[in-house]
Write an enzyme that holds these catalytic residues in place. Structure first.
Site, short mmCIF file in Angstrom:
data_model
loop_
_atom_site.label_atom_id
_atom_site.label_comp_id
_atom_site.label_asym_id
_atom_site.label_seq_id
_atom_site.Cartn_x
_atom_site.Cartn_y
_atom_site.Cartn_z
N ASP A 1 30.34 25.12 29.78
CA ASP A 1 31.49 25.06 28.87
C ASP A 1 31.18 24.13 27.71
OD1 ASP A 1 32.87 26.61 30.68
OD2 ASP A 1 33.76 24.88 31.69
N1 URA Z 1 31.84 25.03 36.12
C1 URA Z 1 32.72 24.75 35.12
O1 URA Z 1 33.91 24.67 35.34
N2 URA Z 1 32.22 24.56 33.88
C2 URA Z 1 30.90 24.60 33.59
O2 URA Z 1 30.53 24.38 32.44
C3 URA Z 1 30.01 24.89 34.63
C4 URA Z 1 30.50 25.11 35.89
#
Ligand code: URA
Length: 226
Positions: A103
């Site tokens: 993310d």
């Molecule tokens: N899980 C999440 O919630 N975000 C990420 O970036 C990776 C795994």
């Protein structure tokens, strides 16, 4: 391989630009200026210098980027700059792609490669590649919460539960989770399923690759293919 071909294969520009780069006298091999674009060089195990930077020859590139917050992993970033913008021009030209996604606000280990087969292997659910995340939670997290994640929790888009492969409490508000699956926002949603909130998320490993402790955010290193 001809020097200009080698430079081209490593992302130093068009064929014509690579000839020009060789002719400019900026390229050195073992301390010697090589300014004949047609000179044959043995690329196996080769390190060469362009200006002041030393580059290893890599038929396929694989790097570890310590992703900072505020960058998108998408190939066509919209709201934030793309992680590709953190790479030097030769790696950008080679078209390195993120192996899976983090993310925008997640930090830590992001593999990037121009090796399509490896990318497929590392992201295919069939290969069950473990990823380890350190999460900071808003409220205290308990051993019972960890056990809940190990047993499996149901997220809102799928009745089949998702599991952590390992869940360890580092302190009251920090936990280390190992996941095999890679669903959208999976760690954040698993923590939310424990009536808590993920405040920060950092990935520390992906399969056999571990984030070097001394690698600053935004920096990258070559990764060995395992
Ligand atoms: N899980 C999440 O919630 N975000 C990420 O970036 C990776 C795994």
């Amino acid at each position: 391989m001809r020097l200009s071909q080698l430079l081209f294969s490593q992302g130093f520009g068009t064929r014509r630009e690579c000839e020009g780069l060789a002719l400019s006298g900026e390229v050195r091999i073992a301390g010697r200026v090589v300014d004949d674009p047609d000179e044959e060089v043995d690329e196996q195990g080769l390190s060469f210098q362009v200006g002041r930077t030393t580059w290893p020859y890599r038929e396929k590139a694989l790097i570890i980027l310590n992703k900072p917050a505020g960058y998108e992993c998408s190939l066509k970033p919209k709201a934030w700059p793309g992680v590709q913008s953190l790479l030097p021009p030769p790696l950008r030209r080679r078209g390195l792609q993120p192996v899976g996604r983090l993310d925008q606000d997640t930090t830590g280990l992001l593999l990037m490669t121009d090796d399509g087969q490896l990318l497929h292997k590392l992201t295919s659910p069939k290969h069950k590649v473990p990823k380890v995340y350190d999460a900071t939670t808003k409220h205290p997290f308990s051993v019972a919460d960890c056990e809940k994640l190990l047993k499996g929790v149901v997220l809102d888009d799928d009745p089949a539960p998702v599991f952590a492969d390992a869940a360890e409490l580092l302190d009251e508000q920090h936990l280390r989770l190992t996941l095999i699956q890679g669903k959208y926002h999976q760690v954040k949603r698993m923590i939310a399923a424990c009536s808590n909130r993920c405040e920060a998320l950092n990935r520390i490993s992906f399969g056999p690759w571990t984030l070097p402790e001394d690698l600053p955010q935004g920096a990258w290193v070559w990764a060995d293919p395992h």
